[in-house]
Design an enzyme around this catalytic site. Structure first.
Site, short mmCIF file in Angstrom:
data_model
loop_
_atom_site.label_atom_id
_atom_site.label_comp_id
_atom_site.label_asym_id
_atom_site.label_seq_id
_atom_site.Cartn_x
_atom_site.Cartn_y
_atom_site.Cartn_z
N HIS A 100 7.59 -10.46 5.47
CA HIS A 100 6.90 -11.02 4.30
C HIS A 100 7.39 -12.40 3.91
O HIS A 100 6.80 -13.04 3.04
CB HIS A 100 7.01 -10.05 3.12
CG HIS A 100 5.81 -10.06 2.23
ND1 HIS A 100 5.52 -9.05 1.33
CD2 HIS A 100 4.79 -10.94 2.10
CE1 HIS A 100 4.39 -9.31 0.70
NE2 HIS A 100 3.93 -10.46 1.14
N ASP A 123 2.42 -4.37 -2.80
CA ASP A 123 3.74 -4.22 -2.19
C ASP A 123 4.56 -3.21 -2.96
O ASP A 123 4.43 -3.09 -4.18
CB ASP A 123 4.44 -5.60 -2.24
CG ASP A 123 5.59 -5.75 -1.26
OD1 ASP A 123 6.25 -4.74 -0.95
OD2 ASP A 123 5.85 -6.88 -0.84
N HIS A 125 7.65 -3.67 -3.24
CA HIS A 125 8.73 -4.50 -3.77
C HIS A 125 8.17 -5.72 -4.51
O HIS A 125 7.02 -6.11 -4.30
CB HIS A 125 9.62 -4.99 -2.62
CG HIS A 125 10.09 -3.88 -1.72
ND1 HIS A 125 9.38 -3.48 -0.60
CD2 HIS A 125 11.18 -3.07 -1.79
CE1 HIS A 125 10.02 -2.48 -0.01
NE2 HIS A 125 11.11 -2.21 -0.71
N ASP A 127 9.69 -8.78 -4.31
CA ASP A 127 10.00 -9.98 -3.51
C ASP A 127 10.28 -11.18 -4.41
O ASP A 127 9.86 -12.31 -4.12
CB ASP A 127 8.86 -10.27 -2.53
CG ASP A 127 8.73 -9.19 -1.46
OD1 ASP A 127 9.66 -8.39 -1.31
OD2 ASP A 127 7.68 -9.14 -0.79
N HIS A 140 12.82 -12.21 3.32
CA HIS A 140 11.56 -11.51 3.08
C HIS A 140 11.53 -10.83 1.71
O HIS A 140 10.46 -10.38 1.28
CB HIS A 140 11.23 -10.50 4.20
CG HIS A 140 11.97 -9.20 4.12
ND1 HIS A 140 11.47 -8.03 4.66
CD2 HIS A 140 13.17 -8.87 3.60
CE1 HIS A 140 12.32 -7.03 4.47
NE2 HIS A 140 13.36 -7.52 3.83
N ASP A 227 1.52 -6.13 1.88
CA ASP A 227 2.64 -5.59 2.66
C ASP A 227 2.33 -4.13 2.94
O ASP A 227 2.06 -3.36 2.01
CB ASP A 227 3.92 -5.74 1.84
CG ASP A 227 5.17 -5.39 2.60
OD1 ASP A 227 5.13 -4.46 3.43
OD2 ASP A 227 6.22 -6.02 2.35
N ASP A 229 4.18 -1.80 3.47
CA ASP A 229 5.05 -0.83 2.81
C ASP A 229 4.60 -0.53 1.38
O ASP A 229 5.18 0.32 0.70
CB ASP A 229 6.52 -1.25 2.87
CG ASP A 229 6.91 -2.41 1.95
OD1 ASP A 229 6.24 -2.64 0.93
OD2 ASP A 229 7.91 -3.09 2.26
N GLU A 272 4.43 -7.10 7.65
CA GLU A 272 5.46 -6.06 7.80
C GLU A 272 5.03 -4.90 8.68
O GLU A 272 5.55 -3.78 8.53
CB GLU A 272 5.96 -5.57 6.43
CG GLU A 272 6.67 -6.64 5.61
CD GLU A 272 8.08 -6.98 6.08
OE1 GLU A 272 8.57 -6.33 7.03
OE2 GLU A 272 8.70 -7.90 5.49
#
Length: 300
Positions: A100, A123, A125, A127, A140, A227, A229, A272
């Site tokens: 990412h 996402d 997360h 980030d 990332h 992303d 994830d 990702e």
């Protein structure tokens, strides 16, 4: 959306610690990304992959808690230039990652063409880490902070301007793993976040409707940074930082379908995908299926 799509692959794995995500662009192409979009009537120009330099021995260690800073910044500068060219020629930029950290280059190449670029950050997360707040030093985990102009100047000044986005023009969807420094930044800057709590409580339809209404008021284009994830690991196992309790496959399709109906998305990236950690290319196949929904694929 424009009927011309330019695909840029970014085989980057230097922004994180688990090798293999550099094969993500190839995995998504293998899963039929180009054929899927062509079937929907789009004119596809695959521009190939950005060349990613490998760090020398002198660059292997972290630079002030920023791993592979020079190589990551150089790759993102190349990506920014390529994305800028795509936007200038009037085509839709579709970027395939890679970890990412490539969002740094994507946003650097896109944002200069808009007065108020919006960003949907799909996402697990935030980030939003910096060298000071990151537990790992992996870049990332920093691209959204960098795009806000927060972080090492080598990263924030890619394409010679900063910031790339304003905090009030960002919507994070699917968050369920935030570091303390990220929480503080979200509160300080007033970034809009729909965590898994909101998705569970309100439902994906309401979340997407609220996100779209929020961005329509204040932006003149919206970049989707997805992303894999963000999805639950049961649906997308081939990611480097999986977090249980994520967005489902069907919820993600619904989110993409609602975005397509809104007509607000002007650029996108899917990142990702790590085939080494995957099960029979399942995660790349999921990514391509979501592209289909984002670009107008319907059952009937």
């Amino acid at each position: 959306m424009k009927k011309h799509i330019s695909i840029i692959g970014v085989p980057m794995d230097l922004g994180q610690s688990r090798r293999g995500v550099d094969m993500g662009p190839s995995a998504m192409r293998y899963a039929g990304a180009i054929e899927r979009l062509e079937k929907l009537g789009y004119d596809i120009h695959d521009r190939g992959d950005i060349e990613i330099g490998r760090p020398g021995n002198d660059q292997m260690n972290s630079d002030g808690n920023l791993k592979h800073l020079k190589a990551v910044s150089e790759a993102n500068a190349k990506l920014a230039s390529a994305v800028n060219a795509v936007v200038e020629e009037g085509s839709f930029p579709l970027i395939l990652g890679g970890d990412h950290s490539i969002a740094i280059g994507s946003l650097a190449g896109i944002s200069k063409h808009y007065e108020n670029l919006g960003v949907i950050w799909y996402d697990a997360h935030g980030d939003l880490n910096t060298a000071e707040t990151s537990p790992s030093g992996n870049i990332h985990g920093m691209p959204l902070a960098v795009s806000l102009g927060i972080g090492h100047p080598t990263l924030t000044n890619i394409a010679d301007y900063s910031p790339k986005v304003k905090p009030e023009n960002i919507v994070i969807i699917g968050a369920r793993s935030l570091d303390e420094g990220e929480r503080e930044l979200i509160r300080e800057r007033g970034i809009k976040v729909f965590t898994m709590h909101e998705i569970d409580r309100l439902g994906m339809t309401k979340v997407m409707e609220e996100a779209i209404a929020y961005l329509k008021e204040r932006t003149d284009g919206v970049h989707l940074s997805l992303d894999l994830d963000g999805l639950d690991p049961s649906d997308a196992p081939g990611v480097g930082t999986p977090v249980l309790g994520g967005i489902s496959y069907r919820e993600s399709h619904l989110a993409m379908e609602i975005l397509e109906e809104s007509k607000i998305i002007t650029s996108a990236e899917f990142v990702e995908v790590n085939p080494i950690l995957d099960e029979k290319n399942k995660t790349a196949t999921v990514a391509v299926a979501l592209m289909g929904s984002l670009f107008g694929e319907k059952l009937l």
